[in-house]
Design an enzyme around this catalytic site. Structure first.
Site, PDB file in Angstrom:
ATOM      1  N   GLY A 355       0.811  -1.209   0.000  1.00 23.84           N
ATOM      2  CA  GLY A 355       0.000   0.000   0.000  1.00 23.84           C
ATOM      3  C   GLY A 355       0.843   1.257   0.000  1.00 23.84           C
ATOM      4  N   CYS A 382       5.782  -5.892   0.415  1.00 24.83           N
ATOM      5  CA  CYS A 382       6.142  -4.519   0.070  1.00 24.83           C
ATOM      6  C   CYS A 382       5.933  -3.586   1.269  1.00 24.83           C
ATOM      7  CB  CYS A 382       5.405  -4.059  -1.181  1.00 24.83           C
ATOM      8  SG  CYS A 382       6.353  -2.787  -2.051  1.00 24.83           S
ATOM      9  N   ARG A 463       8.917   3.152  -3.760  1.00 21.30           N
ATOM     10  CA  ARG A 463       9.893   4.261  -3.742  1.00 21.30           C
ATOM     11  C   ARG A 463      10.810   4.191  -2.543  1.00 21.30           C
ATOM     12  NH1 ARG A 463       7.963   7.700  -7.577  1.00 21.30           N
ATOM     13  NH2 ARG A 463       5.703   7.612  -7.680  1.00 21.30           N
ATOM     14  N   HIS A 508       6.942  -8.036  -4.884  1.00 21.29           N
ATOM     15  CA  HIS A 508       5.580  -8.594  -4.918  1.00 21.29           C
ATOM     16  C   HIS A 508       5.608  -9.988  -5.547  1.00 21.29           C
ATOM     17  CE1 HIS A 508       3.251  -4.835  -4.130  1.00 21.29           C
ATOM     18  NE2 HIS A 508       4.340  -4.264  -4.592  1.00 21.29           N
ATOM     19  N   GLU A 510       3.366 -12.147  -5.491  1.00 22.64           N
ATOM     20  CA  GLU A 510       2.032 -12.558  -5.959  1.00 22.64           C
ATOM     21  C   GLU A 510       1.861 -12.410  -7.465  1.00 22.64           C
ATOM     22  OE1 GLU A 510       2.724  -9.883  -4.165  1.00 22.64           O
ATOM     23  OE2 GLU A 510       1.435  -8.169  -4.627  1.00 22.64           O
TER      24      GLU A 510
HETATM   25  N1  GLN Z   1       4.581   2.790  -0.151  1.00 19.56           N
HETATM   26  C1  GLN Z   1       5.737   1.950  -0.135  1.00 19.56           C
HETATM   27  C2  GLN Z   1       6.829   2.463  -1.054  1.00 19.56           C
HETATM   28  O1  GLN Z   1       6.587   3.237  -1.933  1.00 19.56           O
HETATM   29  C3  GLN Z   1       5.371   0.514  -0.488  1.00 19.56           C
HETATM   30  C4  GLN Z   1       4.751   0.350  -1.837  1.00 19.56           C
HETATM   31  C5  GLN Z   1       4.000  -0.950  -2.015  1.00 19.56           C
HETATM   32  O2  GLN Z   1       3.553  -1.562  -1.045  1.00 19.56           O
HETATM   33  N2  GLN Z   1       3.817  -1.374  -3.252  1.00 19.56           N
HETATM   34  O3  GLN Z   1       7.968   2.095  -0.908  1.00 19.56           O
END
Ligand code: GLN
Length: 532
Positions: A355, A382, A463, A508, A510
């Site tokens: 997220g 993530c 990021r 990820h 998944e």
């Molecule tokens: N918000 C976090 C980042 O930008 C994780 C992103 C994500 O869970 N896809 O690093």
């Protein structure tokens, strides 16, 4: 095969009828006959890609190996066919226009007035044929997003009309519609289908095959009637009933000879019916699995599509462990110390979801503390992995104010920090660390046992990163950095080896779990959840 064949999949009457599943099922059946197949999605919106779209608008953002932020239907294509898609498999109206406007600015059009026909339609056609010409697929299936009759779809339909004219037998249109059941009359109604086909015909497209979505079986008479009214062969009217799982759909299409009809219409030899045995074996196992494994999904989006690939990866892994995945969504915004026990105590395993942003983040820490101290198998993905690191810093390393720079720019304990190359970026779209990167695993880790390999490649979309200044402290206190990028030295996986299964991945996994090749980490996570 000498020439690439093109299949267009359009939809009418209503959205959400499952064009992606029908496209994937057709692809599956043709692939099973030995053809090389790819599937492409055209999205008629102005965004350059869905990367900037809120999941409430558009569901999950899928990521391809080459780092394209894509429509979630590409996930279906990969899961059904076991193929890898790329940026060329997902085009939006925004990208079409951008490319035409860029060409105009460069002067490529030599003084011409730029118009929807032929310039936009030529660009659409170029993008359809690119996959055939450049990558030499036997079949390119192109799914057109939206519904026939939308203003946005018109340039795509005009392109299909032209391509069908140019390509003759090498192009074909499958149109998906809906046949509603009127309970009061006790009748299935074909009128919406007739209207939808008329709409297509009015822009010069005669569909070759009709797939009718329905909740009740369609009689032969009803199909004959549709065939007659719509200028379609009787054997080219196929029904698509609601199924307990989307993975049944290829078999239901095969029963109705949809693949044979396509081959006949395209002038190809029919050959023997492929047996799809491993696919059927998967469905049998899924069907026969009676015991459940209860997984809690801790995240902030209470809609299924936001975590589509995670849900699919979990249910695939459960099938291969002969269990039914019983997935409970737990909204992290409502999670606190007072109710966490009650919400998590029955879970066999917990996923901490990916997220962006602050909302619901504190609830993820509450869940993680509970899982860590109660030894619940836990998988952080993530942002979920970043939260694992933050919770550990706060409650084990003793930095009560530890955080990610994403949530608190001034935190003195920035255990998750912004990546160096991200600092100067101002545009939000397509600028994250995206796509597949290499990762080297520690041979003394659970992840290594799961993958059975030291070198892996997984897809990223973020990021922020684990701050290596704290690495030693973490490892001393018991959270190990067991997966590292060999070039950048970024920590990609953390694990607490003294717990049953407590693993966080910056990538990820998944996205790369498919029906016939479930992901090793999800398999191992589900196994640990069962053992609990
Ligand atoms: N918000 C976090 C980042 O930008 C994780 C992103 C994500 O869970 N896809 O690093």
């Amino acid at each position: 095969m000498a020439e690439t064949k093109y299949i267009f999949v359009t939809g009418g009457v209503a959205s959400s009828l499952g064009k992606g599943i029908i496209s994937s099922s057709i692809g599956k059946l043709l692939q099973a006959r030995g053809y090389s197949v790819t599937i492409q999605k055209f999205d008629p919106y102005i965004n350059i890609d869905p990367g900037t779209l809120n999941p409430y608008e558009h569901g999950e953002c899928y990521v391809t190996v080459d780092g394209h932020e894509a429509d979630l239907d590409l996930g279906h294509y990969e899961r059904f066919l076991g193929i890898q898609t790329t940026k060329a498999n997902n085009i939006t109206t925004g990208r079409i226009y951008k490319s035409v406007i860029d060409k105009e600015r460069r002067g490529d059009y030599l003084g011409k007035t730029i118009q929807i026909i032929p310039h936009i339609t030529d660009e659409i056609k170029r993008n359809v044929k690119l996959l055939g010409n450049k990558y030499k697929f036997d079949f390119v299936i192109t799914e057109i997003g939206g519904t026939v009759g939308d203003i946005e779809s018109l340039p795509y339909l005009e392109s299909i009309r032209q391509l069908k004219w140019e390509l003759g037998k090498n192009a074909l249109c499958v149109h998906l519609t809906y046949v509603p059941y009127l309970a009061a009359a006790g009748e299935l109604k074909t009128k919406p289908t007739q209207h939808s086909v008329k709409e297509l015909q009015s822009v010069g497209i005669q569909p070759d095959i009709l797939v009718l979505r329905t909740e009740h079986p369609l009689s032969l008479n009803l199909r004959k009637k549709v065939a007659l009214f719509c200028n379609v062969d009787e054997n080219a009217v196929v029904q698509s009933m609601d199924m307990p799982t989307i993975y049944e759909v290829p078999l239901r299409m095969q029963e109705q000879n949809l693949d044979v009809t396509i081959l006949q219409k395209m002038g190809l030899p029919i050959g023997e019916e492929p047996d799809l045995s491993s696919w059927k074996e998967f469905l049998n196992r899924r069907h026969n699995a009676k015991e459940i494994v209860k997984i809690g999904l801790v995240g902030k989006y209470d809609l299924q599509d936001a975590y589509k690939s995670i849900l699919e990866a979990l249910s695939q892994a459960a099938t291969y462990n002969d269990r039914k995945a019983d997935i409970h969504f737990i909204n992290s915004e409502n999670l606190n110390d007072a109710n966490v026990e009650e919400k998590l105590k029955d879970m066999d395993g917990v996923i901490i979801c990916p997220g962006f942003g602050q909302r619901g983040i504190e609830g993820k820490f509450v869940a993680l503390k509970y899982c860590r101290t109660h030894d619940v198998p836990t998988f952080g993905i993530c942002l979920g992995m970043q939260c694992m690191a933050i919770e550990f810093a706060r409650n084990v390393l003793g930095y009560a104010d530890a955080n990610s720079r994403e949530m608190d720019e001034t935190t003195p304990h920035n255990v998750i920090d912004i990546m160096e190359e991200q600092k100067s970026i101002t545009n939000m779209g397509g600028t994250m660390r995206l796509g597949a990167y290499e990762c080297v695993l520690d041979p003394n880790s659970k992840v290594y046992q799961a993958y059975q390999s030291e070198h892996i490649q997984e897809r990223h979309r973020h990021r922020y990163e684990f701050n290596n200044d704290y690495k030693e402290e973490y490892e001393k206190a018991g959270m190990k950095c067991v997966g590292v990028n060999p070039e950048s030295n970024l920590v990609e996986i953390v694990e607490i080896p003294t717990l049953k299964w407590f693993i966080g991945t910056q990538f990820h996994p998944e996205y790369s779990s498919t029906v016939l090749k479930p992901h090793p980490l999800f398999l191992s996570f589900i196994k640990a959840a069962i053992d609990k």
